[in-house]
Scaffold this active site. Structure first.
Site, PDB file in Angstrom:
ATOM      1  N   ASP A   1       0.843  -1.202   0.000  1.00  0.00           N
ATOM      2  CA  ASP A   1       0.000   0.000   0.000  1.00  0.00           C
ATOM      3  C   ASP A   1       0.872   1.244   0.000  1.00  0.00           C
ATOM      4  O   ASP A   1       2.079   1.175   0.275  1.00  0.00           O
ATOM      5  CB  ASP A   1      -0.941   0.002   1.208  1.00  0.00           C
TER       6      ASP A   1
ATOM      7  N   ASP B   1       8.826   2.852  -1.533  1.00  0.00           N
ATOM      8  CA  ASP B   1       8.122   2.610  -0.265  1.00  0.00           C
ATOM      9  C   ASP B   1       6.750   2.062  -0.539  1.00  0.00           C
ATOM     10  O   ASP B   1       5.797   2.799  -0.610  1.00  0.00           O
ATOM     11  CB  ASP B   1       8.067   3.911   0.536  1.00  0.00           C
TER      12      ASP B   1
ATOM     13  N   GLU C   1       0.099  -0.764   5.842  1.00  0.00           N
ATOM     14  CA  GLU C   1       1.245  -0.210   6.575  1.00  0.00           C
ATOM     15  C   GLU C   1       1.159   1.294   6.729  1.00  0.00           C
ATOM     16  O   GLU C   1       1.456   1.833   7.794  1.00  0.00           O
ATOM     17  CB  GLU C   1       2.542  -0.591   5.845  1.00  0.00           C
TER      18      GLU C   1
ATOM     19  N   ASP D   1      12.226  -1.598   4.256  1.00  0.00           N
ATOM     20  CA  ASP D   1      11.203  -0.555   4.180  1.00  0.00           C
ATOM     21  C   ASP D   1      11.678   0.680   4.934  1.00  0.00           C
ATOM     22  O   ASP D   1      11.104   1.087   5.923  1.00  0.00           O
ATOM     23  CB  ASP D   1       9.888  -1.071   4.778  1.00  0.00           C
TER      24      ASP D   1
END
Lengths: 451, 451
Positions: free
Chosen positions: B127, B158, B192, B221
């Site tokens: 996401d 990201d 997230e 991440d």
């Protein structure tokens, strides 16, 4: 039904001899008119619904086509009643995108002129403020809806209803084959809610032509203080401020950058918080000093105004105002300046959560001004104040303050013959429950008798 | 091209013997893998473009269908490579509208297991945060675009890029008929960016099943501090605050009501302005006292980190940070708390001018937290502080503060064998310019040699 047309009557220009009684206000002339109006209520409301459904939001240039559409609908109605119309060009506006677009034109209209009668010019506007359900509307703002006998819809009172009421008043005279006691002209615009761009210049240009034979101007574009109709003899002016704080080249992630960078939002929040304290006092140095002092005569005027503080508090759903007395509250609304913060552009404004640090934000507020404040002086005072607050913050960001000046404040003489005529019309019209159309009829009647 | 995969490598869990040299890192094994990767660059970039084009914005429940779509695409790719997938239900969320909707599931995946090899579990998310062109994007955020050799697109780094890099690493092993040196598992989520709802509970539930044989978890991440790859050994936690000030029953016209009513926006602006000063100091009493004291050993660590202050200032377009030194800036970003104000919901946020007084506004800010701050304590401190500021304002409006707690802060031991393996992989991978995929390969190689 009367509640939906909350139009206050303003008679601004012209001057004439004092009022006198006249037969033209007699029931023989008025009865057929009143009957026609009563018999066509549903039709009038239906037409208002059609006007409300046109989303003529002038704050958004993308919606100007709807503003223009409603101006066309208005012009067509006037033409059907035998009026002559002209769409006056009022120039262009440069959008934020850099594109230059034509402003919605101003509609000028008149009817055949009888030199023996006084000439009344009606001002109105057909544009509206934005309206979204999430702003707190209980009903769909663009679908005129009756709730408990009141009609709700964006622009229903401000100002589509009052404009239509005048057109329906003319319709009533014509349908009942009565002679209008005055000559009528119309000036209808579509940019009132965003500052009436170009209107002032147009009225100057047409001063010796369209306006040369106008004796009186009537503006039905204000609210009632209570359930009693109101005659407005002054309004506050307004300047709108845009406070832009611009920082880094792009939005930042607060988890990654938060803490080492003075964020534009913190700067802007501090700037906005420096403007007004919790008692409603404007903190911009020098600003309050220009306000005209309160005279004893003026103070007394406020005592007799009907305004039920407790009822209004209940209606609004709050337990106290900033002032303790009726007079204090009304003076704060009418004869003292005020500052309202409207919002922020460029920051996160949707529901939910977003942890971005916005790179560029624009705070928006407006200051309502009163006699004897000068918009240019206010603008300078505010800009200097904001620059001072900003300088103290030693920010790495840049500040830019721009303004759009709305109307200047004004106040008229309540003893002027036009106000006497207006007062008589309101009093007589109150006996009837389709208030606005009736009052409009009576204004033209009483105006004709004061000439 | 390397620049677009700005993934930092975090090795959090598990423990093992210290690293040793091994033949599996030799060029005989790695060369065919590297060649395959070089030969399929365009294909990898094209696939990333397809992933970026899926607008998997988890902040907007209306977009969760796109989040789910990308989870399905991910699962399909894993299945094509012989993996087993499961979509784990993580419950529901009640929306502001009152509607209850299912959260996007969490994707669990594994491959055939060889008991002699260590097991590596890869965490990732598909996401993204919202992205609009008006937020400052130079290119279309959902159209992966190359500018001067860099690839730009929402989620490219990201975290879509790093997730895909792992899948491509597996693909390279399989296509070149090399044996994977580790067992692989995946845990991929789609929430997230809005707080990983349900993820913590799921990992607890599966502790004795899915996670029982996991030796190491790798999370790619995070960002690089400079152009050098970075190993993250801690991150700040986060709590998101919603400050709602609710006033009258409906929006008011500032010309009509401005001056007699304490407006929700003034209250909110004062509340937000009470949180942080212009030096970046958080003004909530007690909040800074919990921060773990800086040790001399920790201070020294910062000296050797590559971070060119002047270059970063130039890149960002600002002339100074809140701190004067490299160490001060990095500590402000990593080891001290920060507070960012993100925006206001319910006020006017569009371009242009609108003079309405909004009846209900929600200010949004978040606090990044560090060891030894406790989210529950921070929440209490902030709420008490805001309530105190609000009480002093004697406002007729009502205040409600709610929060969503994101991750807690954490810090790991840099000397742990996993960090040693990670460091070796990054160093070796740097010789190659398709950095992330190569580093991923090498992590699995070096992890296998530390078992």
């Amino acid at each position: 039904m009367a509640g939906f047309l909350l139009a206050a009557i303003m008679i601004l220009l012209g001057s004439s001899s004092s009022s006198s009684s006249s037969s033209s206000g007699s029931s023989a002339v008025l009865e057929p008119l009143f009957q026609y109006i009563h018999g066509h209520q549903n039709e009038f409301v239906q037409r208002l619904g059609e006007w409300v459904a046109i989303q003529s939001d002038s704050s958004d240039p993308a919606m100007w086509r709807e503003v223009k559409r409603l101006l066309n609908v208005t012009a067509q109605k006037i033409q059907e009643m035998g009026g002559r119309v002209e769409f006056a060009d009022v120039g262009t506006q440069q959008l934020a995108s850099g594109e230059t677009v034509a402003l919605p034109p101003v509609l000028l209209a008149d009817f055949e002129r009888d030199a023996r009668k006084p000439t009344l010019c009606i001002y109105g506007h057909v544009d509206v403020q934005p309206a979204k359900k999430e702003d707190g509307w209980v009903t769909d703002p663009y679908n005129l809806t009756e709730v408990n006998g009141n009609l709700y819809g964006r622009g229903a009172t401000d100002n589509k209803g009052p404009v239509l009421a005048w057109l329906h008043a003319v319709e009533a005279y014509q349908a009942t084959k009565q002679e209008l006691p005055v000559n009528l002209k119309f000036i209808i615009e579509g940019m009132e809610e965003t500052g009436s761009d170009g209107l002032e210049e147009l009225t100057r240009q047409r001063n010796e032509s369209f306006f040369s034979d106008v004796d009186y101007i009537v503006i039905s574009d204000n609210v009632w203080v209570s359930r009693r109709p109101a005659l407005t003899y002054g309004t506050r002016g307004s300047t709108y401020f845009f406070v832009e704080v611009k920082g880094v080249n792009q939005d930042l992630h607060s988890g990654v950058w938060g803490g080492c960078y003075q964020e534009p939002m913190s700067d802007l929040i501090a700037l906005l918080d420096s403007l007004i304290d919790h008692s409603g006092k404007i903190l911009v140095p020098g600003l309050n000093e220009a306000v005209a002092p309160l005279t004893e005569e003026e103070r007394k005027l406020y005592e007799n105004i009907h305004f039920d503080v407790e009822e209004v508090k209940k209606e609004m759903g709050i337990n106290h105002f900033l002032q303790d007395t009726k007079e204090g509250i009304l003076m704060a609304r009418w004869r003292y300046p005020s500052l309202s913060i409207h919002g922020i552009e460029g920051a996160f404004s949707d529901p939910g959560s977003k942890t971005v640090i916005p790179r560029r934000v624009i705070g928006k507020f407006s200051i309502r001004q009163v006699p004897n404040m000068e918009p240019a002086v206010v603008e300078r005072q505010v800009k200097e104040h904001l620059q001072q607050v900003f300088t103290k913050r030693k920010s790495p960001n840049s500040l830019a303050v721009t303004t759009t000046v709305g109307a200047k404040p004004w106040v008229a003489d309540l003893k002027d013959p036009q106000y006497v005529a207006g007062r008589k019309a309101v009093k007589a019209g109150l006996r009837n429950f389709i208030v606005t159309i009736i009052i409009n009829l009576l204004i033209s009647v009483f105006i004709s008798t004061t000439k």
